[in-house]
Design an enzyme around this catalytic site. Structure first.
Site, PDB file in Angstrom:
ATOM      1  N   THR A   1      -0.520  -9.825   1.652  1.00  0.00           N
ATOM      2  CA  THR A   1       0.434  -8.827   2.714  1.00  0.00           C
ATOM      3  C   THR A   1       0.784  -7.503   1.754  1.00  0.00           C
ATOM      4  O   THR A   1       0.573  -7.295   0.806  1.00  0.00           O
ATOM      5  CB  THR A   1       1.747  -8.950   2.405  1.00  0.00           C
ATOM      6  OG1 THR A   1       2.601  -9.492   1.160  1.00  0.00           O
ATOM      7  CG2 THR A   1       1.695 -10.730   3.253  1.00  0.00           C
ATOM      8  N   GLU A   2       0.549  -6.402   3.003  1.00  0.00           N
ATOM      9  CA  GLU A   2       0.664  -5.431   2.552  1.00  0.00           C
ATOM     10  C   GLU A   2       1.154  -4.618   3.335  1.00  0.00           C
ATOM     11  O   GLU A   2       1.146  -4.298   4.389  1.00  0.00           O
ATOM     12  CB  GLU A   2      -0.584  -4.485   2.850  1.00  0.00           C
ATOM     13  CG  GLU A   2      -1.637  -5.166   1.854  1.00  0.00           C
ATOM     14  CD  GLU A   2      -1.832  -4.314   0.805  1.00  0.00           C
ATOM     15  OE1 GLU A   2      -0.969  -3.900   0.138  1.00  0.00           O
ATOM     16  OE2 GLU A   2      -2.666  -4.841   0.148  1.00  0.00           O
ATOM     17  N   VAL A   3       2.739  -3.947   2.173  1.00  0.00           N
ATOM     18  CA  VAL A   3       3.884  -3.706   2.862  1.00  0.00           C
ATOM     19  C   VAL A   3       3.501  -1.773   2.077  1.00  0.00           C
ATOM     20  O   VAL A   3       2.961  -1.778   1.660  1.00  0.00           O
ATOM     21  CB  VAL A   3       5.224  -3.886   2.627  1.00  0.00           C
ATOM     22  CG1 VAL A   3       6.419  -2.997   2.409  1.00  0.00           C
ATOM     23  CG2 VAL A   3       5.356  -5.072   3.049  1.00  0.00           C
TER      24      VAL A   3
ATOM     25  N   THR B   1       0.664  -1.710   0.175  1.00  0.00           N
ATOM     26  CA  THR B   1      -0.078  -0.072   0.079  1.00  0.00           C
ATOM     27  C   THR B   1       0.378   0.616   0.085  1.00  0.00           C
ATOM     28  O   THR B   1       1.170   1.126   0.592  1.00  0.00           O
ATOM     29  CB  THR B   1      -0.834  -0.129   1.668  1.00  0.00           C
ATOM     30  OG1 THR B   1      -1.989  -1.133   0.332  1.00  0.00           O
ATOM     31  CG2 THR B   1      -2.082   1.556   1.696  1.00  0.00           C
TER      32      THR B   1
END
Length: 309
Positions: A275-277, A177
């Site tokens: 996943t959202e890094v 994101t």
């Protein structure tokens, strides 16, 4: 945390969905910033002495063509389950691509004979080169994983996994994101669809998206714990939410994966996560972002292998 401005998007008429002319104008403004061949294809080629590499499709966006690569465990066994790792469904989400490649290079060997690995490191190469969310037809592949998909990126991956349905134990879909979600991609989406873009906050940190239809809280928590040793976990906002969804546990929200046509919903696996890094954080480096993706993939596999089946 970053919010977007309320300025009109520079393509189209507010409130009116794009037609062919607006899409053509949008496409004409897309610029290649990096090379899929140099960054991804060459990296996959270097892995071919340790893994089985296959081309599972080809994208034709004249004048460009892109081969889609999948990497499989060389020690593939019919008596162990399958883990799918996907990256670059949104091509601009850089650590998803490089995290998948780093996972293969440095960690995948430790799971030989324990689980069959299938990795698609860059699902959307046209968008990877242009650092964009959509494909060349202004379609979001990560809302297009469904029958008769309008996105060939999504359709090709669906064809790849179809013969293995029923054998997947887990699927980790690696995303980011970014600040450009608010400054570019959400305003563009609203303009394309003739809607209004409402400013929102970008969470500062890593978080996960679980599946509303198949919640696995212990699995998600194991990933959060592993990643917290690498980078910080996103806090909830003042409403107890992350990107408009209720936080069900620190760093964890839930989406309806299959209903939304999301990549993480394609396998029917028991354990799935997105996943959202957050690569734009002043507290995270590009390498930390890659490492966070790797930590998530490893923790997911290790949890799934420990769990009763």
């Amino acid at each position: 945390m970053t919010t977007s401005s309320s300025a009109p998007y520079p393509i189209g008429t507010p409130g009116v969905p794009w037609g062919a002319a607006e899409r053509a104008l949008w496409l004409s403004r897309q610029v290649r910033h990096r090379s899929y061949h140099d960054d991804v294809a060459k990296a996959v080629e270097r892995l071919s002495d340790r893994f089985d590499v296959e081309v599972y499709g080809q994208l034709d966006y004249p004048p460009d063509q892109y081969r889609l690569f999948a990497v499989r465990s060389r020690s593939w066994r019919d008596d162990v389950p399958v883990a799918l790792v996907t990256g670059g469904v949104h091509g601009y989400e850089t650590s998803g691509v490089h995290g998948a490649l780093q996972f293969l290079d440095r960690h995948a060997a430790q799971y030989a004979n324990k689980i069959n690995l299938l990795v698609a490191p860059c699902v959307s190469p046209w968008a990877y080169e242009r650092i964009h969310r959509w494909n060349a037809n202004a379609i979001d592949p990560n809302r297009s994983f469904r029958e008769n998909s309008p996105a060939e990126e999504s359709a090709a991956l669906l064809r790849l996994v179809a013969p293995l349905k029923g054998r997947f134990l887990l699927h980790v879909d690696l995303h980011e994101t970014t600040d450009t979600d608010e400054s570019e991609f959400r305003p563009a989406l609203a303009a394309r669809d003739g809607k209004t873009s409402e400013p929102d906050q970008i969470p500062d940190g890593f978080y996960l998206v679980d599946d509303i239809e198949n919640p696995q809280p212990a699995f998600q928590q194991a990933i959060i714990e592993a990643v917290s040793k690498v980078t910080h976990i996103a806090p909830a906002d003042a409403n107890g939410q992350i990107i408009g969804s209720d936080v069900v546990a620190p760093g964890i929200i839930r989406y309806a994966m299959r209903q939304l046509g999301l990549c993480a919903g394609i396998t029917g696996a028991r354990y799935t996560t997105t996943t959202e890094v957050y690569p734009d954080s002043p507290r995270a480096t590009p390498q930390q972002c890659n490492d966070a993706q790797v930590a998530a993939a490893c923790a997911a596999i290790e949890f799934a292998l420990r769990a009763p089946r």
